[in-house]
Design an enzyme around this catalytic site. Structure first.
Site, short mmCIF file in Angstrom:
data_model
loop_
_atom_site.label_atom_id
_atom_site.label_comp_id
_atom_site.label_asym_id
_atom_site.label_seq_id
_atom_site.Cartn_x
_atom_site.Cartn_y
_atom_site.Cartn_z
CG LEU A 73 -59.58 28.79 126.31
CD1 LEU A 73 -58.65 29.98 126.10
CD2 LEU A 73 -58.81 27.65 126.99
CG ASN A 100 -53.99 24.04 130.02
OD1 ASN A 100 -54.63 24.99 129.56
ND2 ASN A 100 -53.31 23.22 129.25
CB CYS A 131 -56.77 27.64 122.90
SG CYS A 131 -58.55 27.36 122.84
CB ILE A 192 -50.45 18.05 119.14
CG1 ILE A 192 -51.37 16.84 119.02
CG2 ILE A 192 -49.15 17.83 118.44
CD1 ILE A 192 -51.73 16.44 117.59
CB THR A 194 -57.70 20.27 119.06
OG1 THR A 194 -57.77 21.69 119.25
CG2 THR A 194 -58.17 19.58 120.32
N GLY A 245 -54.94 11.60 120.99
CA GLY A 245 -55.53 10.36 120.51
C GLY A 245 -55.23 9.11 121.31
#
Ligand code: FAD
Ligand code: FMN
Ligand code: FES
Lengths: 303, 243
Positions: A73, A100, A131, A192, A194, A245
């Site tokens: 971040l 965000n 995160c 989603i 990661t 992805g």
């Protein structure tokens, strides 16, 4: 002429293509390459109460069909975003943007969202409780129904903009968390973030990433993201932004059939800086290929 | 920055595990020595950053060392193959600070970016000295090419098998120079930092996600605030570096 418009809680987007947070900065690097007004919108870099340098380097490792990052971040903090980034953005982007927002405790999210609330340029909030690269808060808040709901309702209380909650795949049951956010008043969901991953350098025998672990994304996680969007769509009635992805127009359609109203593209921007523009351009022909005339018709069609 | 498709016209061994690749295509993305390209390697997800060694109207030269899967794959590529490159990345060296007698210090695969820098500085009428540091004589490359440009070349080898025995700093100590430019491994930077007597610039490496400023993967703390090695770097001023 096909209709590519979609709606996120009353906000109409020309198309569902949204560069994902953390892979598009605050837009400038890409605005130098192409007219970013072709996008549906984009989600700016995870913004926090205070400026953050982020994690030590190396922060990046390659993995099969993807990237592991532990940026942690890094951002200039909410005040600098309001005073520098948004005015600069206004010169190159005439649409609203997704804010965000990240934090380390409920109060951080409340603080940052309250500060951003009266910014005209912001369409919706994307509250990142997923995160994996910060030690307190971040994903910790997104892995329990109770804390996910707490963040959601606390942010809802201080803003009149729609609140979308960005969920982590690193949980036993993403559907439970999604429902908890909906019950707490979330206007939508984004999934989603990661997947936790790591790589070890064979020469040194030590983790490549300074923080040891990071978040894995890119084409490799696409089926995981698709599956989660599909499962969550079944159990909630708020819009879902599908993310994970995606690299081409066909995958956008597939993600929407699983249940996404709009689709974010992350790591692919880092590999091909023009990918989102290319997807926007390819989308109408891809729709025609499958006889789709109105994009909203296919949302959740696979159920 | 520009994205482009380039055709390999040459890919040859220069020294053990060090290759020179020449590519043909639109070279206009590059605007300064010290910039780099991010090369897409078929089958691998992330691009590989490689410094610009030389550029002409239609050709780019890179020199790379095989250290892993990506550079290994590059070493097996044949002329005629096409590669997707992002070109003109990073800030590049600031030539306006060179003074009349700059010294260019390259260690190992830190040597390549010094070539185009030397070429440009010489074209501007500077009296350029180059120190090329290697471990041993076998590893040495490009000393003749630098000499052909008209640079005053000193080679150092750790084992003394060629040129001055020792490190680049053993040559630097006795030199008279107006400014220095350095590229090489961190231990070399620390050694240069300890003996250098003028202002200078260092070119850094970092693992990169994008190479063009979008991901914050390559950040570095400096006295002038956080910088992205790929965007505000890879070249940093001596006075801003936190050692
Ligand atoms: C700005 C810049 C300029 C460079 N210029 C040159 C050059 O002119 N000649 C040269 O031989 N090398 C240069 N390098 C180093 C070169 O990028 C790496 O050796 C190369 O990426 C290794 O890839 P690999 O797949 O062979 O190694 P692997 O270890 O298999 O690579 C795995 C991942 O780590 C990254 N990585 C590994 N080592 C490095 C490194 N030292 N720096 C950055 N990323 C790394 C790779 O890019 C890849 O993403 C430069 C690096 C940077 C950042
Ligand atoms: C380098 C990098 C930085 C990221 N930073 C953020 C962030 O600040 N906030 C956030 O919500 N997600 C962040 N993400 C996650 C992406 O927005 C996205 O959810 C995830 O990467 C999956 O999508 P992808 O497979 O298309 O990359 C980041 C991802 C990457 C690769
Ligand atoms: S590598 Fe992405 S910002 Fe530098």
């Amino acid at each position: 002429m096909v209709d590519t418009k979609v709606k996120l809680t009353g906000w109409e987007l020309d198309n569902p293509i949204i560069p994902a947070s953390g892979t598009f900065g605050y837009g400038h690097e890409f605005a130098e390459l192409y007219d970013i007004n072709c996008l549906g919108t984009f989600s700016f870099k995870g913004t926090t109460r205070d400026p953050r340098f982020g994690n030590p380097t190396p922060r990046i490792a390659e993995a099969s069909n993807g990237i592991i990052n532990s940026v942690g971040l890094q951002n200039p903090g909410v005040d600098a975003v309001i005073s520098n980034e948004l005015p600069k953005l206004a010169k190159v982007f005439n649409k609203k943007v997704i804010a965000n927002v990240s934090g380390f405790c409920v109060e951080d999210y409340v603080y940052t969202c309250s500060k951003l609330n009266d910014q005209e340029q912001i369409g919706i909030f994307e509250v990142n409780i997923s995160c994996p690269n910060v030690h307190n808060g971040g994903m910790a808040l997104g892995t329990s129904c109770v804390s996910a709901a707490q963040v959601t309702s606390a942010v809802k209380a201080v803003t009149d903009k729609p609140v979308y909650v960005k969920l982590s795949p690193n949980v036993t049951d993403v559907v439970e968390i999604a429902k908890a956010c909906e019950d707490a008043g979330a206007d939508g969901l984004c999934l989603i973030n990661t997947l936790m991953g790591m790589r070890i350098n064979l020469k040194t025998g030590k983790p490549i990433i300074a923080n040891k672990v990071g978040g894995y994304s890119g084409p490799a996680v696409y089926p995981v993201a698709l599956r989660m969007v599909y499962q969550v769509y079944d159990k909630v009635s708020i819009p879902i932004i599908g993310c994970g992805g995606v690299t081409c127009a066909a995958e956008v359609l597939e993600m929407m059939m699983a249940g996404a109203t709009a689709v974010e593209v992350g790591a692919a921007n880092l590999i091909n800086p023009y990918v989102c523009r290319d997807i926007v351009e390819a989308l109408p022909a891809e729709m025609e290929k499958y006889g789709i005339s109105k994009l909203t018709d296919i949302i959740g069609g696979a159920h | 920055m520009k994205q482009g498709i380039f055709t390999i016209v040459q890919n040859e061994l220069l020294a053990p595990s060090v290759y020179r690749m020449v590519l043909q295509g639109d070279t206009t993305g590059f605007t300064a020595p010290g910039q780099f390209a991010d090369i897409s390697i078929p089958g691998l997800y992330l691009r590989r950053p490689i410094s610009l060694c030389d550029v002409t109207d239609d050709k780019l030269t890179f020199i790379y060392k095989v250290v892993g899967v990506g550079t290994d794959a590059m070493s097996t590529m044949d002329p005629g193959q096409e590669l997707d490159l992002l070109t003109g990345l990073g800030n590049g060296f600031d030539m306006s600070r060179s003074g009349d007698k700059p010294v260019l210090i390259g260690g190992g695969v830190g040597v390549p970016p010094m070539y185009y820098l030397a070429k440009q500085l010489i074209a501007q009428g500077r009296q350029v000295s180059v120190i090329l540091g290697f471990n041993t004589a076998d590893e040495v490359f490009y000393s003749q090419e630098f000499a052909d440009l008209g640079a005053n070349v000193t080679v150092t080898t750790v084992d003394g098998s060629l040129g001055t025995k020792g490190y680049v700093t053993d040559a630097l100590k006795d030199m008279d120079y107006s400014f220095f430019y350095a590229c090489g491994p961190m231990p070399m930077f620390r050694a240069v930092e300890a003996v250098a007597e003028t202002d200078g610039q260092y070119s850094f490496e970092q693992r990169m996600g994008c190479g063009f400023g979008a991901c914050m993967g390559c950040s570095m703390e400096t006295k002038r605030g956080p910088k992205r090695v790929c965007k505000e770097g890879p070249v940093m001023d001596r006075e801003e570096i936190i050692w």
